[in-house]
Scaffold this active site. Structure first.
Site, short mmCIF file in Angstrom:
data_model
loop_
_atom_site.label_atom_id
_atom_site.label_comp_id
_atom_site.label_asym_id
_atom_site.label_seq_id
_atom_site.Cartn_x
_atom_site.Cartn_y
_atom_site.Cartn_z
N LYS A 1 -32.53 -16.18 -35.07
CA LYS A 1 -31.63 -16.76 -34.01
C LYS A 1 -32.34 -18.21 -34.01
CE LYS A 1 -33.01 -17.17 -29.41
NZ LYS A 1 -32.30 -17.46 -28.00
N LYS B 1 -41.03 -12.68 -26.68
CA LYS B 1 -41.43 -13.67 -26.49
C LYS B 1 -43.10 -13.40 -26.81
CE LYS B 1 -38.40 -16.14 -23.62
NZ LYS B 1 -38.03 -16.69 -22.26
N LYS C 1 -35.67 -22.95 -29.83
CA LYS C 1 -36.49 -24.30 -29.76
C LYS C 1 -38.06 -23.70 -30.28
CE LYS C 1 -34.44 -25.25 -25.27
NZ LYS C 1 -34.50 -24.33 -24.34
P1 ADP Z 1 -34.35 -21.27 -26.72
O1 ADP Z 1 -34.14 -19.79 -27.12
O2 ADP Z 1 -34.03 -22.18 -27.77
O3 ADP Z 1 -35.46 -21.36 -26.11
P2 ADP Z 1 -33.05 -21.20 -24.11
O4 ADP Z 1 -33.61 -19.92 -24.15
O5 ADP Z 1 -33.54 -22.36 -23.07
O6 ADP Z 1 -32.94 -21.61 -25.64
O7 ADP Z 1 -31.55 -20.97 -24.04
C1 ADP Z 1 -30.72 -21.71 -23.47
C2 ADP Z 1 -29.21 -21.41 -23.42
O8 ADP Z 1 -28.66 -21.46 -24.95
C3 ADP Z 1 -28.98 -20.05 -23.00
O9 ADP Z 1 -27.92 -19.85 -22.44
C4 ADP Z 1 -28.98 -19.26 -24.52
O10 ADP Z 1 -28.52 -18.33 -24.29
C5 ADP Z 1 -28.31 -20.24 -25.18
N1 ADP Z 1 -28.95 -20.05 -26.65
C6 ADP Z 1 -30.07 -20.34 -27.00
N2 ADP Z 1 -30.45 -20.27 -28.28
C7 ADP Z 1 -29.11 -19.83 -28.93
C8 ADP Z 1 -28.51 -19.39 -30.31
N3 ADP Z 1 -29.35 -19.41 -31.29
N4 ADP Z 1 -27.15 -19.13 -30.17
C9 ADP Z 1 -26.51 -19.13 -28.96
N5 ADP Z 1 -26.86 -19.48 -27.75
C10 ADP Z 1 -28.30 -19.73 -27.63
#
Ligand code: ADP
Ligand code: TRP
Length: 325
Positions: free
Chosen positions: A189, A110, A192
């Site tokens: 990946k 991050k 957001k």
């Molecule tokens: P982001 O990475 O978009 O900020 P979060 O960290 O809030 O998302 O993740 C919320 C949930 O969604 C978690 O369980 C995370 O493992 C899953 N998740 C986030 N991005 C992905 C992805 N690209 N593929 C599969 N699962 C994901």
């Protein structure tokens, strides 16, 4: 079996969140006792604008409910409605060595991706362990990127139990979906914060533009055979196409003659067929925020009752005296 998971309200939810986490949550509600929460304290590590955080927190609730979360079955609530988690996080950090958190990959990722290197971002896994342990959760359904955090929660549960000689915490396990990591439009990946997301509730035109103009593909000519397993568009077909159609695409990829343009056009249709039907319900809920607030309040009541019991055992085990325990 008790199931618990959370999603940060740090941006608009995307189909990586859906296929990695939310789809499992909605499925699990039918067979297990489920607690799902909006991790707004975690989101504070990246969103530091009050109006935006309030809106994003409501948006996550709207998305879950529109996608089929049934509040009669699963408790849906805001993390901040159970303030005991912050208290538990403090207790856990006193039995956790610096070395454990220093091994955390998400902090480094991050910071490399531009988030401020705050103490909160470093401490993030401790708060997440508290979220998990305070409900005595058995299983935590998440995307693959979160598995280290669940390992940390198990470690912290063990440190606490050993330090105070009482088995207060269960050791939870992670539960992964097949779609462990959904790629974004740039092949990294989907996240957001990377600007590469396909939103769950995107405007149809914007989604079509993302698939058709922003999705990166290689320059293999149409006639050439292609490897479905290394193609990011194919990864999306795997999520969205029915099995027979997927098999058909797989063979056409191998044979050659598939243009990426065709795949993109089909993906836009499949996206619309999957998520379009939920839009109306989301719009209804968005127009009735009081109903949503009632649901979140009732969910928090159920969750907090469990959290307060566990926190009582924690305080007793470690000798913390308060007027309320
Ligand atoms: P982001 O990475 O978009 O900020 P979060 O960290 O809030 O998302 O993740 C919320 C949930 O969604 C978690 O369980 C995370 O493992 C899953 N998740 C986030 N991005 C992905 C992805 N690209 N593929 C599969 N699962 C994901
Ligand atoms: N860190 C998780 C994410 O980024 C969100 C989260 C916070 C969570 N607390 C949790 C997930 C507890 C599962 C259990 O997605």
């Amino acid at each position: 079996m008790r199931v618990l998971s959370g999603v940060q309200s740090s941006g608009t939810l995307h189909i990586g969140n859906y296929f990695g986490a939310i789809a499992q949550h909605i499925e699990l509600q039918h067979a297990h006792e489920c607690f799902f929460f909006i991790a707004n304290y975690h989101a504070l590590t990246s969103v530091q604008d009050a109006a935006r955080l309030r809106q994003l927190t409501l948006d996550v609730a709207l998305d879950y409910l529109a996608l089929g979360l049934d509040p009669q079955k699963a408790a849906l609530f805001r993390q901040s409605d159970v303030p005991e988690v912050c208290e538990l996080a403090w207790v856990l950090c006193t039995v956790t060595g610096m070395g454990l958190l220093e091994r955390g990959t998400s902090y480094r990722d991050k910071v490399e991706n531009g988030l401020p290197a705050s103490v909160g971002l470093f401490y993030y896994p401790v708060l997440m362990a508290a979220d998990i342990l305070i409900y005595n959760s058995d299983t935590v359904p998440v995307g693959k990127d979160q598995t280290q955090h669940i390992e940390f929660a198990r470690d912290m549960a063990g440190y606490f139990n050993n330090t105070f000689g009482k088995p207060v915490f269960k050791l939870p396990t992670a539960r992964l979906n097949e779609a462990a990591i959904v790629p974004g439009t740039d092949g990294r990946k989907m996240s957001k914060s990377y600007g590469n997301a396909i939103e769950i509730f995107g405007e149809p035109k914007a989604i079509a533009r993302k698939y058709k103009s922003e999705f990166k593909t290689d320059s293999t000519p149409v006639e050439a055979p292609k490897d479905p397993d290394t193609c990011n568009l194919f990864a999306h077909l795997k999520l969205l196409a029915p099995p027979e159609e997927l098999e058909d695409w797989r063979q056409r990829y191998r044979k050659g003659g598939v243009g990426y343009g065709h795949v993109k056009t089909r993906l836009v249709e499949l996206y619309e067929a999957r998520f379009g039907p939920f839009r109306e319900r989301r719009a209804h809920l968005a127009a009735h925020p009081d109903e949503v607030e009632d649901i979140l309040r009732a969910g928090a009541q159920r969750a907090r009752a469990v959290a307060q019991r566990v926190m009582h055992d924690v305080r007793t085990a470690c000798g913390i005296v308060t007027a309320r325990s």
